[in-house]
Scaffold this motif. Structure first.
Motif, PDB file in Angstrom:
ATOM      1  N   VAL A 102       0.835  -1.195   0.000  1.00  0.00           N
ATOM      2  CA  VAL A 102       0.000   0.000   0.000  1.00  0.00           C
ATOM      3  C   VAL A 102       0.875   1.253   0.000  1.00  0.00           C
ATOM      4  O   VAL A 102       1.349   1.699   1.034  1.00  0.00           O
ATOM      5  CB  VAL A 102      -0.959   0.005   1.208  1.00  0.00           C
ATOM      6  N   ASN A 103       1.137   1.794  -1.170  1.00  0.00           N
ATOM      7  CA  ASN A 103       1.780   3.108  -1.265  1.00  0.00           C
ATOM      8  C   ASN A 103       1.223   3.836  -2.475  1.00  0.00           C
ATOM      9  O   ASN A 103       0.540   3.235  -3.312  1.00  0.00           O
ATOM     10  CB  ASN A 103       3.305   2.973  -1.326  1.00  0.00           C
ATOM     11  N   GLY A 104       1.510   5.131  -2.552  1.00  0.00           N
ATOM     12  CA  GLY A 104       0.877   5.972  -3.555  1.00  0.00           C
ATOM     13  C   GLY A 104       1.069   5.478  -4.975  1.00  0.00           C
ATOM     14  O   GLY A 104       0.125   5.408  -5.761  1.00  0.00           O
ATOM     15  N   THR A 105       2.300   5.128  -5.319  1.00  0.00           N
ATOM     16  CA  THR A 105       2.574   4.722  -6.696  1.00  0.00           C
ATOM     17  C   THR A 105       1.854   3.415  -7.041  1.00  0.00           C
ATOM     18  O   THR A 105       1.288   3.280  -8.123  1.00  0.00           O
ATOM     19  CB  THR A 105       4.094   4.565  -6.891  1.00  0.00           C
ATOM     20  N   GLU A 106       1.856   2.462  -6.107  1.00  0.00           N
ATOM     21  CA  GLU A 106       1.145   1.199  -6.341  1.00  0.00           C
ATOM     22  C   GLU A 106      -0.356   1.449  -6.519  1.00  0.00           C
ATOM     23  O   GLU A 106      -0.989   0.849  -7.375  1.00  0.00           O
ATOM     24  CB  GLU A 106       1.379   0.257  -5.160  1.00  0.00           C
ATOM     25  N   ILE A 107      -0.886   2.339  -5.695  1.00  0.00           N
ATOM     26  CA  ILE A 107      -2.320   2.644  -5.807  1.00  0.00           C
ATOM     27  C   ILE A 107      -2.595   3.257  -7.179  1.00  0.00           C
ATOM     28  O   ILE A 107      -3.520   2.856  -7.876  1.00  0.00           O
ATOM     29  CB  ILE A 107      -2.777   3.601  -4.688  1.00  0.00           C
ATOM     30  N   ARG A 108      -1.752   4.222  -7.557  1.00  0.00           N
ATOM     31  CA  ARG A 108      -1.919   4.859  -8.860  1.00  0.00           C
ATOM     32  C   ARG A 108      -1.965   3.814  -9.974  1.00  0.00           C
ATOM     33  O   ARG A 108      -2.816   3.841 -10.850  1.00  0.00           O
ATOM     34  CB  ARG A 108      -0.758   5.829  -9.112  1.00  0.00           C
ATOM     35  N   ASP A 109      -1.031   2.865  -9.911  1.00  0.00           N
ATOM     36  CA  ASP A 109      -0.935   1.889 -10.993  1.00  0.00           C
ATOM     37  C   ASP A 109      -2.071   0.876 -10.980  1.00  0.00           C
ATOM     38  O   ASP A 109      -2.303   0.194 -11.976  1.00  0.00           O
ATOM     39  CB  ASP A 109       0.414   1.170 -10.914  1.00  0.00           C
ATOM     40  N   ASN A 110      -2.784   0.772  -9.854  1.00  0.00           N
ATOM     41  CA  ASN A 110      -3.844  -0.228  -9.773  1.00  0.00           C
ATOM     42  C   ASN A 110      -5.245   0.358  -9.864  1.00  0.00           C
ATOM     43  O   ASN A 110      -6.218  -0.390  -9.856  1.00  0.00           O
ATOM     44  CB  ASN A 110      -3.708  -1.035  -8.475  1.00  0.00           C
ATOM     45  N   MET A 111      -5.344   1.686  -9.943  1.00  0.00           N
ATOM     46  CA  MET A 111      -6.672   2.315  -9.998  1.00  0.00           C
ATOM     47  C   MET A 111      -7.480   1.769 -11.176  1.00  0.00           C
ATOM     48  O   MET A 111      -8.660   1.476 -11.051  1.00  0.00           O
ATOM     49  CB  MET A 111      -6.545   3.833 -10.148  1.00  0.00           C
ATOM     50  N   ARG A 112      -6.833   1.656 -12.328  1.00  0.00           N
ATOM     51  CA  ARG A 112      -7.566   1.219 -13.514  1.00  0.00           C
ATOM     52  C   ARG A 112      -7.864  -0.274 -13.485  1.00  0.00           C
ATOM     53  O   ARG A 112      -8.803  -0.731 -14.113  1.00  0.00           O
ATOM     54  CB  ARG A 112      -6.789   1.596 -14.775  1.00  0.00           C
ATOM     55  N   LYS A 113      -7.037  -1.027 -12.739  1.00  0.00           N
ATOM     56  CA  LYS A 113      -7.259  -2.480 -12.662  1.00  0.00           C
ATOM     57  C   LYS A 113      -8.528  -2.803 -11.891  1.00  0.00           C
ATOM     58  O   LYS A 113      -9.107  -3.866 -12.066  1.00  0.00           O
ATOM     59  CB  LYS A 113      -6.057  -3.154 -11.995  1.00  0.00           C
ATOM     60  N   ALA A 114      -8.943  -1.875 -11.023  1.00  0.00           N
ATOM     61  CA  ALA A 114     -10.190  -2.104 -10.296  1.00  0.00           C
ATOM     62  C   ALA A 114     -11.391  -1.972 -11.220  1.00  0.00           C
ATOM     63  O   ALA A 114     -12.509  -2.323 -10.857  1.00  0.00           O
ATOM     64  CB  ALA A 114     -10.299  -1.123  -9.142  1.00  0.00           C
TER      65      ALA A 114
ATOM     66  N   SER B 249     -12.888  -8.436  -2.782  1.00  0.00           N
ATOM     67  CA  SER B 249     -11.684  -8.881  -2.076  1.00  0.00           C
ATOM     68  C   SER B 249     -11.439 -10.368  -2.319  1.00  0.00           C
ATOM     69  O   SER B 249     -10.298 -10.794  -2.536  1.00  0.00           O
ATOM     70  CB  SER B 249     -11.834  -8.623  -0.576  1.00  0.00           C
ATOM     71  N   ASP B 250     -12.515 -11.163  -2.271  1.00  0.00           N
ATOM     72  CA  ASP B 250     -12.372 -12.605  -2.510  1.00  0.00           C
ATOM     73  C   ASP B 250     -11.866 -12.872  -3.925  1.00  0.00           C
ATOM     74  O   ASP B 250     -10.993 -13.711  -4.135  1.00  0.00           O
ATOM     75  CB  ASP B 250     -13.710 -13.314  -2.290  1.00  0.00           C
ATOM     76  N   LEU B 251     -12.436 -12.125  -4.881  1.00  0.00           N
ATOM     77  CA  LEU B 251     -12.017 -12.309  -6.277  1.00  0.00           C
ATOM     78  C   LEU B 251     -10.546 -11.953  -6.445  1.00  0.00           C
ATOM     79  O   LEU B 251      -9.802 -12.645  -7.143  1.00  0.00           O
ATOM     80  CB  LEU B 251     -12.873 -11.441  -7.202  1.00  0.00           C
ATOM     81  N   ILE B 252     -10.142 -10.870  -5.805  1.00  0.00           N
ATOM     82  CA  ILE B 252      -8.739 -10.448  -5.918  1.00  0.00           C
ATOM     83  C   ILE B 252      -7.831 -11.511  -5.325  1.00  0.00           C
ATOM     84  O   ILE B 252      -6.790 -11.854  -5.886  1.00  0.00           O
ATOM     85  CB  ILE B 252      -8.532  -9.084  -5.220  1.00  0.00           C
ATOM     86  N   LYS B 253      -8.265 -12.055  -4.182  1.00  0.00           N
ATOM     87  CA  LYS B 253      -7.476 -13.092  -3.529  1.00  0.00           C
ATOM     88  C   LYS B 253      -7.340 -14.296  -4.458  1.00  0.00           C
ATOM     89  O   LYS B 253      -6.292 -14.947  -4.521  1.00  0.00           O
ATOM     90  CB  LYS B 253      -8.144 -13.500  -2.212  1.00  0.00           C
ATOM     91  N   ALA B 254      -8.421 -14.591  -5.190  1.00  0.00           N
ATOM     92  CA  ALA B 254      -8.411 -15.734  -6.101  1.00  0.00           C
ATOM     93  C   ALA B 254      -7.685 -15.402  -7.401  1.00  0.00           C
ATOM     94  O   ALA B 254      -7.610 -16.238  -8.306  1.00  0.00           O
ATOM     95  CB  ALA B 254      -9.837 -16.179  -6.385  1.00  0.00           C
ATOM     96  N   GLY B 255      -7.200 -14.162  -7.505  1.00  0.00           N
ATOM     97  CA  GLY B 255      -6.445 -13.778  -8.693  1.00  0.00           C
ATOM     98  C   GLY B 255      -7.306 -13.452  -9.902  1.00  0.00           C
ATOM     99  O   GLY B 255      -6.835 -13.450 -11.032  1.00  0.00           O
ATOM    100  N   LYS B 256      -8.586 -13.174  -9.673  1.00  0.00           N
ATOM    101  CA  LYS B 256      -9.470 -12.869 -10.803  1.00  0.00           C
ATOM    102  C   LYS B 256      -9.559 -11.359 -11.028  1.00  0.00           C
ATOM    103  O   LYS B 256      -9.393 -10.567 -10.099  1.00  0.00           O
ATOM    104  CB  LYS B 256     -10.868 -13.420 -10.514  1.00  0.00           C
ATOM    105  N   ALA B 257      -9.826 -10.974 -12.271  1.00  0.00           N
ATOM    106  CA  ALA B 257      -9.979  -9.559 -12.594  1.00  0.00           C
ATOM    107  C   ALA B 257     -11.342  -9.073 -12.123  1.00  0.00           C
ATOM    108  O   ALA B 257     -12.323  -9.823 -12.164  1.00  0.00           O
ATOM    109  CB  ALA B 257      -9.850  -9.356 -14.099  1.00  0.00           C
ATOM    110  N   ILE B 258     -11.399  -7.834 -11.662  1.00  0.00           N
ATOM    111  CA  ILE B 258     -12.678  -7.292 -11.214  1.00  0.00           C
ATOM    112  C   ILE B 258     -13.026  -6.037 -11.990  1.00  0.00           C
ATOM    113  O   ILE B 258     -12.172  -5.331 -12.509  1.00  0.00           O
ATOM    114  CB  ILE B 258     -12.674  -6.951  -9.701  1.00  0.00           C
ATOM    115  N   ARG B 259     -14.319  -5.773 -12.041  1.00  0.00           N
ATOM    116  CA  ARG B 259     -14.790  -4.531 -12.611  1.00  0.00           C
ATOM    117  C   ARG B 259     -15.776  -3.909 -11.638  1.00  0.00           C
ATOM    118  O   ARG B 259     -16.891  -4.404 -11.458  1.00  0.00           O
ATOM    119  CB  ARG B 259     -15.477  -4.781 -13.945  1.00  0.00           C
TER     120      ARG B 259
END
Lengths: 423, 320
Positions: free
Chosen positions: A331-343, A362-372
């Motif tokens: 959890v840091n600013g740059t990581e958040i920036r890079d993951n905003m669109r992945k959500a 959260s469960d989907l992310i844990k399972a490695g699935k893409a979310i929208r």
């Protein structure tokens, strides 16, 4: 002089001691900053916005938080003053070390924050409401480092769509009466550009300074161009004043209004029978199951409808940041920036607002699935500059003063319109 | 620790910016008795002068005939220009208002601040209007590699400028000129009776005070790098007045102390509320902060009506 020195040292020590108590642990809880106008001139919209942000944080915590940590939302009131907002931002970033900040609302505060603090300290700014295109320009010039995101479309979507609506309604000479703030200024000039490109002509335009008792002079000026229609860019209170004066002075009832005037206060103040020919604009995201879910949750929690502007987009601005944190390796600013669109991955599994939605995500992310994430504002997507575009629609008023929605324009059609105007 | 230090430096830069404006107001009210309720207007004039003189070309909207920007003068000239422009505007306003007293002057200067606000909003070709003026060069920012070093350097510069202003004012208010100001403040008829041109002294104090407010505004613009008409709200006038009253009007050290204490209170109360108030009531916390600030002000007025350090009774170091 001794006294000055002593007082100085004391204040300095106090300022240092205050945050250190809260700064001992780094991992849990996860900190999220907020800079919103709870008092001052934007208080009337800022307070419910703060409630919406807090509601999102509560939902996240109820769903188990982020990476097993609860989220601590550190909300600062900027009193609708830029210096106070800047100070709060600096404090949140340097002393409380938040990786992301929700806010600020006025563009006047968002511009210096995005172009200095956010990029220098690598902190994500996720705002609901700052609509100034200057922020897009900053992103284009690389001055905000990609750390700035907003969940409300810029004024361009509104202006171009209104130009299209005017042409479709058969108007060719439209006068524009606009509130002189950053929103009004840009909506007007973009509208003029689009309208002239599409074959219309702005007959006359009049800007007004907000919160005046009367706008007779401005209305006279707008009437001067012999228009076949008129566009009002204003907020409800001023909007009611200026529209009443427009009608009193014999102005046409062929009116166009922005989404800011989609308010019962405005309709009641003018009288529905004068507004039968009026066409309003709004972003079309404000319906669908995800929106209903948010509205219902809000109603249960606060016992009223989520009617003031910016609530839905604030909720989403928190949720997307939280999901990005969940997706991030660290959890840091740059990581958040890079993951905003992945959500918001287009073909990912759809998740809705609310704590159930966040838990599912959260469960989907844990399972490695893409979310929208499809939010309180409906489906949303950031472009490369951190702006969202949105489908649009138009609304009218029936004989009883009820708002009737219609004329949706899909995201593709909006993009098409952009291309047509900008070439 | 570096984070706390970094915030402290940022905080002190703001304190010194406000301190310069408070010193200016103190000359007008504390020493001469002029009720200037338009402080923010002159602050804005200085900020915009700096932006226009040193800033880059601003985007021109299709319906704008011209755009005065992109002059690109160096920072030092921008600073001088800001002082000059605010002094010139203050001179013109001073000529008109020099015979007004107390609340009449207050109403007039308040109106002038509103006029300046409306000009910044509407004269887009000059001020870029509600779009805000962006990309003002931040002096020292490019000379130093890190933002932290830049802030340290800027703070050093702020201390130097504030110190110079303080020293200069201390010199002039203790001079015969300064004693006439006090005489005018206490009883202008008596001052005129002993042959002093009260209006001239008032005008001089007004112009110098406003020039200092302009200087403060210019330093704000050059530090933040972008300004908008909505940065300069009437509340800022109130803040600067509060700083002077809490510190002790008629005492330049009081002005410095007031800027530190009031801005410290203003910002730390926000941090405190966000720490202490439970999450559920955070959205209501803003009101608590405003109440806290109000309480301290009322408390100061009740228990230390002359401010933390009031005016010294001695008018000259040659008097025992």
């Amino acid at each position: 002089m001794k006294f000055v020195f002593r007082a100085f040292t004391l204040t300095a020590l106090l300022l240092l001691a205050l945050p250190m108590a809260a700064n001992a642990q780094q991992t849990c809880p996860i900190k999220l900053g907020g800079i919103l106008p709870i008092t001052g001139s934007l208080a009337s919209i800022g307070k419910p916005i703060s409630d919406a942000a807090q509601m999102a944080v509560d939902d996240i915590n109820k769903a188990g938080g982020i990476k097993g940590c609860q989220v601590e939302f550190i909300l600062r009131d900027d009193q609708t003053q830029t210096p106070v907002a800047l100070d709060a931002a600096k404090f949140l970033i340097e002393v409380q070390r938040v990786p992301a900040i929700i806010g600020p609302v006025p563009s006047a505060a968002a511009i210096p924050m995005a172009s200095t603090f956010a990029v220098q300290s690598k902190v994500v700014l996720s705002t609901c409401c700052a609509t100034s295109p200057t922020l897009t320009t900053l992103a284009q010039e690389g001055k905000s480092g990609g750390y700035f995101f907003r969940t409300l479309p810029t004024t361009k979507t509104q202006a171009y769509s209104l130009a299209r609506i005017a042409i479709e309604a058969g108007y060719r000479r439209t006068s524009v009466v606009w509130a002189n703030n950053d929103n009004g200024r840009f909506t007007f000039s973009d509208f003029q550009k689009a309208f002239e490109k599409l074959g219309g002509k702005v007959a006359a335009d009049a800007s007004f300074n907000e919160n005046q008792p009367s706008y007779r002079a401005e209305v006279q000026k707008a009437l001067g161009g012999n228009p076949d229609s008129v566009l009002f860019i204003a907020f409800p209170q001023d909007g009611a004043t200026v529209v009443r004066e427009w009608l009193q002075l014999g102005g046409t009832q062929n009116m166009l209004v922005i989404n800011g005037l989609r308010s019962e206060e405005f309709i009641k103040a003018v009288g529905p029978r004068f507004l039968q020919k009026m066409i309003g604009y709004d972003v079309a995201q404000v319906k669908g199951p995800s929106v209903d879910a948010f509205n219902a949750a809000w109603n249960t929690k606060f016992g009223r409808a989520p009617a003031t502007p910016g609530l839905h987009s604030t909720y989403d601005s928190v949720m997307v940041v939280a999901l990005a944190m969940q997706l991030a390796k660290e959890v840091n600013g740059t990581e958040i920036r890079d993951n905003m669109r992945k959500a918001l991955t287009l073909n990912g599994e759809v998740v809705f607002p609310g704590s159930d939605g966040f838990k599912k995500a959260s469960d989907l992310i844990k399972a490695g699935k893409a979310i929208r994430y499809v939010g309180a504002t409906g489906p949303l997507q950031y472009d490369q500059y951190g702006d969202v575009s949105a489908p649009t629609m138009q609304w009218k008023i029936d004989a009883d003063g009820k708002i009737v929605e219609g004329g949706t324009r899909t995201l593709d059609q909006v993009q098409e319109l952009f291309k047509q105007v900008d070439g | 620790m570096i984070g706390e230090l970094s915030y402290l430096i940022f905080f002190l830069i703001f304190v010194s910016i406000f301190a310069i404006a408070v010193l200016g107001l103190n000359l007008q009210w504390g020493f001469t008795g002029q009720f200037n309720a338009g402080v923010v207007g002159f602050f804005a004039v200085g900020a915009y002068a700096m932006a226009i003189l040193t800033g880059p070309t601003q985007p021109r909207l299709p319906d704008q005939a011209f755009q005065v920007s992109g002059i690109g003068l160096p920072f030092a000239l921008g600073l001088l220009g800001a002082i000059g422009v605010s002094a010139a505007i203050a001179y013109v306003i001073g000529l008109v208002t020099v015979r007004l007293r107390h609340d009449y002057l207050a109403i007039t200067t308040f109106g002038i601040a509103i006029v300046i606000h409306l000009v910044t909003i509407n004269f887009e070709s000059l001020t870029a209007g509600t779009l805000g003026f962006v990309g003002i060069p931040r002096p020292l920012a490019s000379t130093f590699a890190t933002p932290f070093a830049h802030n340290v350097a800027y703070l050093a510069m702020m201390f130097a400028i504030t110190g110079a202003v303080f020293w200069g004012l201390e010199r002039i208010v203790r001079s015969p000129w300064g004693r006439v100001l006090k005489a005018v403040r206490e009883d202008d008829v008596a001052a005129i009776a002993v042959g002093k041109n009260a209006d001239r002294y008032r005008l001089e104090a007004f112009v110098i005070g406003c020039a200092l407010m302009g200087l403060a505004g210019a330093l704000y613009a050059a530090y933040i790098g972008s300004i908008s008409p909505f940065d300069f709200l009437p509340i800022m006038t109130f803040q600067i007045w509060t700083m002077m009253i809490v510190g002790g009007s008629g005492n330049n050290r009081g002005a410095l102390l007031g800027a530190l204490v009031v801005w410290g209170l203003w910002t730390s109360s926000g941090a405190l509320v966000s720490q202490v108030v439970p999450a559920k009531f955070q959205a209501q916390g803003g009101a608590i902060q405003v109440i806290l600030i109000g309480l301290v002000l009322v408390g100061t007025l009740l228990f230390r009506p002359r401010g933390l350090i009031g005016e010294e009774p001695k008018v000259s170091r040659y008097v025992d």
